[in-house]
Design a protein around this motif. Sequence first.
Motif, PDB file in Angstrom:
ATOM      1  N   GLY A   1     -33.155  83.818  88.295  1.00 36.52           N
ATOM      2  CA  GLY A   1     -32.572  84.551  87.187  1.00 36.52           C
ATOM      3  C   GLY A   1     -33.547  84.805  86.060  1.00 36.52           C
ATOM      4  N   THR A   2     -33.002  84.967  84.867  1.00 35.95           N
ATOM      5  CA  THR A   2     -33.834  85.269  83.702  1.00 35.95           C
ATOM      6  C   THR A   2     -34.184  83.977  82.970  1.00 35.95           C
ATOM      7  OG1 THR A   2     -31.846  85.602  82.352  1.00 35.95           O
ATOM      8  CG2 THR A   2     -32.778  87.527  83.432  1.00 35.95           C
ATOM      9  N   ARG A   3     -35.460  83.681  82.886  1.00 39.57           N
ATOM     10  CA  ARG A   3     -35.931  82.478  82.190  1.00 39.57           C
ATOM     11  C   ARG A   3     -37.016  82.855  81.199  1.00 39.57           C
ATOM     12  NH1 ARG A   3     -34.454  77.515  84.204  1.00 39.57           N
ATOM     13  NH2 ARG A   3     -33.059  77.638  86.012  1.00 39.57           N
ATOM     14  N   MET A   4     -37.056  82.134  80.116  1.00 41.42           N
ATOM     15  CA  MET A   4     -38.008  82.433  79.060  1.00 41.42           C
ATOM     16  C   MET A   4     -39.436  82.106  79.472  1.00 41.42           C
ATOM     17  SD  MET A   4     -35.968  83.684  76.884  1.00 41.42           S
ATOM     18  CE  MET A   4     -37.031  83.864  75.449  1.00 41.42           C
ATOM     19  N   SER A   5     -39.571  81.089  80.326  1.00 41.58           N
ATOM     20  CA  SER A   5     -40.918  80.670  80.734  1.00 41.58           C
ATOM     21  C   SER A   5     -40.856  79.872  82.030  1.00 41.58           C
ATOM     22  CB  SER A   5     -41.558  79.818  79.627  1.00 41.58           C
ATOM     23  OG  SER A   5     -42.794  79.278  80.060  1.00 41.58           O
ATOM     24  N   TYR A   6     -41.901  80.017  82.831  1.00 46.44           N
ATOM     25  CA  TYR A   6     -42.040  79.231  84.064  1.00 46.44           C
ATOM     26  C   TYR A   6     -43.267  78.318  83.994  1.00 46.44           C
ATOM     27  CZ  TYR A   6     -38.767  82.574  86.140  1.00 46.44           C
ATOM     28  OH  TYR A   6     -37.666  83.338  86.422  1.00 46.44           O
ATOM     29  N   THR A   7     -43.818  78.147  82.822  1.00 49.20           N
ATOM     30  CA  THR A   7     -45.078  77.404  82.673  1.00 49.20           C
ATOM     31  C   THR A   7     -44.987  76.006  83.251  1.00 49.20           C
ATOM     32  OG1 THR A   7     -45.548  78.648  80.653  1.00 49.20           O
ATOM     33  CG2 THR A   7     -46.812  76.632  81.026  1.00 49.20           C
ATOM     34  N   LYS A   8     -43.939  75.302  82.933  1.00 53.18           N
ATOM     35  CA  LYS A   8     -43.785  73.917  83.391  1.00 53.18           C
ATOM     36  C   LYS A   8     -43.699  73.851  84.900  1.00 53.18           C
ATOM     37  CE  LYS A   8     -40.858  69.873  82.631  1.00 53.18           C
ATOM     38  NZ  LYS A   8     -39.648  69.363  81.913  1.00 53.18           N
ATOM     39  N   GLU A   9     -42.954  74.769  85.495  1.00 47.78           N
ATOM     40  CA  GLU A   9     -42.788  74.767  86.952  1.00 47.78           C
ATOM     41  C   GLU A   9     -44.081  75.170  87.656  1.00 47.78           C
ATOM     42  OE1 GLU A   9     -39.010  74.790  85.015  1.00 47.78           O
ATOM     43  OE2 GLU A   9     -40.693  76.183  84.824  1.00 47.78           O
ATOM     44  N   ILE A  10     -44.814  76.118  87.071  1.00 46.69           N
ATOM     45  CA  ILE A  10     -46.070  76.566  87.686  1.00 46.69           C
ATOM     46  C   ILE A  10     -47.086  75.434  87.738  1.00 46.69           C
ATOM     47  CG2 ILE A  10     -48.057  78.094  87.348  1.00 46.69           C
ATOM     48  CD1 ILE A  10     -46.143  80.173  86.250  1.00 46.69           C
ATOM     49  N   GLN A  11     -47.094  74.580  86.739  1.00 47.88           N
ATOM     50  CA  GLN A  11     -48.053  73.481  86.664  1.00 47.88           C
ATOM     51  C   GLN A  11     -47.720  72.337  87.603  1.00 47.88           C
ATOM     52  OE1 GLN A  11     -47.954  72.537  82.491  1.00 47.88           O
ATOM     53  NE2 GLN A  11     -49.468  74.108  81.944  1.00 47.88           N
ATOM     54  N   SER A  12     -46.513  72.343  88.153  1.00 46.18           N
ATOM     55  CA  SER A  12     -46.127  71.266  89.057  1.00 46.18           C
ATOM     56  C   SER A  12     -46.818  71.413  90.405  1.00 46.18           C
ATOM     57  CB  SER A  12     -44.607  71.285  89.257  1.00 46.18           C
ATOM     58  OG  SER A  12     -44.213  70.333  90.220  1.00 46.18           O
TER      59      SER A  12
ATOM     60  N   LYS B   1     -45.555  70.324  93.132  1.00 48.17           N
ATOM     61  CA  LYS B   1     -44.504  70.467  94.126  1.00 48.17           C
ATOM     62  C   LYS B   1     -43.667  71.719  93.836  1.00 48.17           C
ATOM     63  CE  LYS B   1     -44.079  65.469  94.842  1.00 48.17           C
ATOM     64  NZ  LYS B   1     -43.141  64.308  94.813  1.00 48.17           N
ATOM     65  N   PHE B   2     -43.039  72.229  94.885  1.00 47.27           N
ATOM     66  CA  PHE B   2     -42.176  73.384  94.719  1.00 47.27           C
ATOM     67  C   PHE B   2     -40.941  72.980  93.928  1.00 47.27           C
ATOM     68  CE2 PHE B   2     -38.534  75.947  96.125  1.00 47.27           C
ATOM     69  CZ  PHE B   2     -38.995  77.209  95.759  1.00 47.27           C
ATOM     70  N   VAL B   3     -40.624  73.746  92.917  1.00 40.48           N
ATOM     71  CA  VAL B   3     -39.474  73.454  92.068  1.00 40.48           C
ATOM     72  C   VAL B   3     -38.406  74.516  92.300  1.00 40.48           C
ATOM     73  CG1 VAL B   3     -38.635  73.131  89.718  1.00 40.48           C
ATOM     74  CG2 VAL B   3     -40.965  72.418  90.329  1.00 40.48           C
ATOM     75  N   GLN B   4     -37.250  74.088  92.799  1.00 44.36           N
ATOM     76  CA  GLN B   4     -36.146  75.012  93.005  1.00 44.36           C
ATOM     77  C   GLN B   4     -35.265  75.019  91.756  1.00 44.36           C
ATOM     78  OE1 GLN B   4     -34.191  74.784  96.777  1.00 44.36           O
ATOM     79  NE2 GLN B   4     -32.331  75.788  96.042  1.00 44.36           N
ATOM     80  N   LEU B   5     -35.066  76.181  91.181  1.00 41.79           N
ATOM     81  CA  LEU B   5     -34.342  76.300  89.926  1.00 41.79           C
ATOM     82  C   LEU B   5     -32.970  76.921  90.142  1.00 41.79           C
ATOM     83  CD1 LEU B   5     -37.251  77.758  87.753  1.00 41.79           C
ATOM     84  CD2 LEU B   5     -36.461  75.384  87.785  1.00 41.79           C
ATOM     85  N   GLU B   6     -31.994  76.399  89.440  1.00 44.55           N
ATOM     86  CA  GLU B   6     -30.689  77.032  89.418  1.00 44.55           C
ATOM     87  C   GLU B   6     -30.800  78.287  88.551  1.00 44.55           C
ATOM     88  OE1 GLU B   6     -27.724  76.375  90.965  1.00 44.55           O
ATOM     89  OE2 GLU B   6     -28.977  75.030  92.154  1.00 44.55           O
ATOM     90  N   PRO B   7     -30.162  79.382  88.948  1.00 47.28           N
ATOM     91  CA  PRO B   7     -30.327  80.631  88.185  1.00 47.28           C
ATOM     92  C   PRO B   7     -29.734  80.571  86.784  1.00 47.28           C
ATOM     93  CG  PRO B   7     -28.632  80.867  89.860  1.00 47.28           C
ATOM     94  CD  PRO B   7     -29.283  79.554  90.120  1.00 47.28           C
ATOM     95  N   ASN B   8     -30.401  81.249  85.876  1.00 43.28           N
ATOM     96  CA  ASN B   8     -29.916  81.459  84.512  1.00 43.28           C
ATOM     97  C   ASN B   8     -29.599  82.935  84.328  1.00 43.28           C
ATOM     98  OD1 ASN B   8     -30.100  78.838  83.677  1.00 43.28           O
ATOM     99  ND2 ASN B   8     -31.867  79.114  82.363  1.00 43.28           N
ATOM    100  N   ASN B   9     -28.579  83.237  83.545  1.00 41.97           N
ATOM    101  CA  ASN B   9     -28.318  84.637  83.212  1.00 41.97           C
ATOM    102  C   ASN B   9     -28.654  84.887  81.744  1.00 41.97           C
ATOM    103  OD1 ASN B   9     -26.206  83.545  81.735  1.00 41.97           O
ATOM    104  ND2 ASN B   9     -24.647  84.099  83.225  1.00 41.97           N
ATOM    105  N   LEU B  10     -28.512  86.119  81.315  1.00 53.63           N
ATOM    106  CA  LEU B  10     -28.881  86.472  79.950  1.00 53.63           C
ATOM    107  C   LEU B  10     -28.061  85.742  78.906  1.00 53.63           C
ATOM    108  CD1 LEU B  10     -29.380  90.343  80.340  1.00 53.63           C
ATOM    109  CD2 LEU B  10     -31.149  88.620  79.992  1.00 53.63           C
TER     110      LEU B  10
END
Length: 253
Positions: A225-236, A238-247
Amino acid sequence: MSDKEKSQIEKQVSTRRTFLKNSGLTVGGLIIGGAVGSLFGRSPESDVKTEQTTHAQAANPNEALMFFYPDEYQTTMAAAERIFPKDELGPGAMELNAAIYIDHQLASQWGVNAKDYRLGPFYDPDPTQGQQIRILRKDLFRLGIKALDDYSNKKYQKKFTELEAKEQDEVLIAFEKGEANSLSGVPTSVFFKMLRNLTMEGVYSDPMYGGNKEMLGWKMRKYPGTRMSYTKEIQSDKFVQLEPNNLQSHMGH
């Protein structure tokens, strides 16, 4: 009634008459009902919309329709479901409220081609330019929905919503190929393309636009979904599966 009470009533009546006269809401001594009604939050248009909303709630009590009448809504739901049917992977267009999304789009400025240049001169388009539509999208869609029933009645003696899934597919294929009668000069293939595109948008758009109920369309695709930033997940590592966010999840932050 005392003279004082009579004087107060006459003053109130005089004040109302003066207001209506100065507001330009009377013609030849007759009050314009729509204009006065709008002063109290009511107008002829709102009466029509109230009636339409009442019918819409009967068709789908959880959502208020903005464009469709109940029979149009039912037909759109059925057609969208054949384009994106429910299967073992997840819900179909009907459960995902794709028809609600379509309803809201047709009721918006998009439905009246607000941003399109629609003045002449007009020229026949080259094949590479595609169909140049000179009809409002909302009108084309309404004609298309009616044509689905007309074609179904002619071929199967049933409304589109009464057909078996296979028969509905055959009707939609005929529209996709442009084999049905044109819609005010517009091929049915143009309507089918609009229906298909709107259905897919309703399945995968942000829920705030009416479709993609509970973000289930995104969940099937594992889309975050729509997230303000993926910085934390990119630095991991391991693969991080995220629950979707909406606007709406960003509102108020």
